[in-house]
Design an enzyme around this catalytic site. Structure first.
Site, mmCIF file in Angstrom:
data_model
loop_
_atom_site.group_PDB
_atom_site.id
_atom_site.type_symbol
_atom_site.label_atom_id
_atom_site.label_comp_id
_atom_site.label_asym_id
_atom_site.label_seq_id
_atom_site.Cartn_x
_atom_site.Cartn_y
_atom_site.Cartn_z
ATOM 1 N N SER A 136 0.857 -1.185 0.000
ATOM 2 C CA SER A 136 0.000 0.000 0.000
ATOM 3 C C SER A 136 0.892 1.233 0.000
ATOM 4 O O SER A 136 2.007 1.206 0.548
ATOM 5 C CB SER A 136 -0.898 0.013 1.240
ATOM 6 O OG SER A 136 -1.500 1.289 1.448
ATOM 7 N N TYR A 150 -2.269 -0.754 10.194
ATOM 8 C CA TYR A 150 -2.389 -1.159 8.786
ATOM 9 C C TYR A 150 -1.128 -0.773 8.017
ATOM 10 O O TYR A 150 -0.537 -1.601 7.306
ATOM 11 C CB TYR A 150 -3.621 -0.502 8.163
ATOM 12 C CG TYR A 150 -3.789 -0.804 6.700
ATOM 13 C CD1 TYR A 150 -4.406 -1.987 6.294
ATOM 14 C CD2 TYR A 150 -3.330 0.071 5.722
ATOM 15 C CE1 TYR A 150 -4.558 -2.286 4.940
ATOM 16 C CE2 TYR A 150 -3.475 -0.215 4.378
ATOM 17 C CZ TYR A 150 -4.087 -1.391 3.989
ATOM 18 O OH TYR A 150 -4.224 -1.674 2.657
#
Length: 244
Positions: A136, A150
């Site tokens: 990401s 995350y």
């Protein structure tokens, strides 16, 4: 058999489901796994190539090895594994939701570690294969509040991919993909007018193109995430926190 066999985890929804559609359109046979096997079966029936589906919870290490080995046995080989299964839960640390952060860490890092182990067991035996880690853009710097865990997990899997590339395993390519804002079930709660957000098909098209080129790493879509990625690496954290 078509162009080869692509194994995708977390393929029942979101980016995984769309990658399955796009790789099938390119002529690849597919090994698809996720917890929601009913959705996988529905997807299988819509795709034009050979597709085998299996239920899998990536936090169950033994099940990961079993399912990957079964796919390899049933197809005769696996050419590419896309470590895609992920979880987006999270809360600011110290605010009473360690369960959410722990769940994200288990799926996104420990689950990815198990998948990489199982994939490389197959690739080392074959002496060929392509391991793809879905990271990401949030992995590039520490993120605040609900994104902290995350982002940390996505940074962890990117570092794992780099370590594997450094190992230079004979016949094995390793790619890490850093998606920017791509609409999916994981982020459906995010405002529709989020800057730079693209629809699922557009975003995944950029991911698939980078994967097909076997790029060592790719920020996708390239615009605006290549320049944003360069800026995130260099700018002070006080500026980065206002960018993403």
């Amino acid at each position: 058999m078509g162009k080869g066999v692509v194994l995708i985890t977390g393929a029942s929804a979101g980016l995984g489901e769309e990658m399955a559609r796009q790789f099938a359109a390119l002529g690849y046979d597919l090994a698809l796994c996720a917890r929601r096997v009913d959705r996988l079966e529905k997807l299988r029936d819509e795709l034009p190539t050979k597709v085998i589906v299996k239920a899998l919870d990536v936090t169950d290490d033994e099940a990961v090895f079993t399912v990957f080995r079964e796919f390899a046995a049933e197809f005769g080989r696996v050419d590419r594994v896309i470590v895609n299964a992920g979880l987006g839960k999270g809360a600011p640390l110290g605010t009473g939701r360690p369960d959410a952060n722990r769940a994200t860490a288990r799926v996104n890092f420990l689950g990815a570690l198990a998948q990489a182990e199982a994939a490389l067991e197959i690739f080392r035996a074959q002496r060929s294969g392509h391991l793809v880690i879905i990271s990401s853009m949030s992995a590039l710097r520490g993120m605040r509040r609900s994104m902290t865990t995350y982002a940390a997990t996505k940074a962890g899997v990117a570092a794992m991919a780099e370590g594997l590339r450094s190992e230079r395993i004979p016949g094995v390519d390793v790619s890490v993909i850093y998606p920017g804002y791509i609409r999916s079930e994981m982020n459906e709660h995010v405002q529709q007018k989020t800057p730079f957000m693209v629809d699922t098909a557009t975003g995944v098209r950029a991911m698939v193109a980078a994967i097909e080129k076997r790029k060592a790493k790719a920020y996708v879509p390239a615009w605006p995430w290549v320049p944003i990625g360069a800026a995130m690496r260099l700018l002070p954290l006080s500026v980065v926190r206002r960018m993403v």
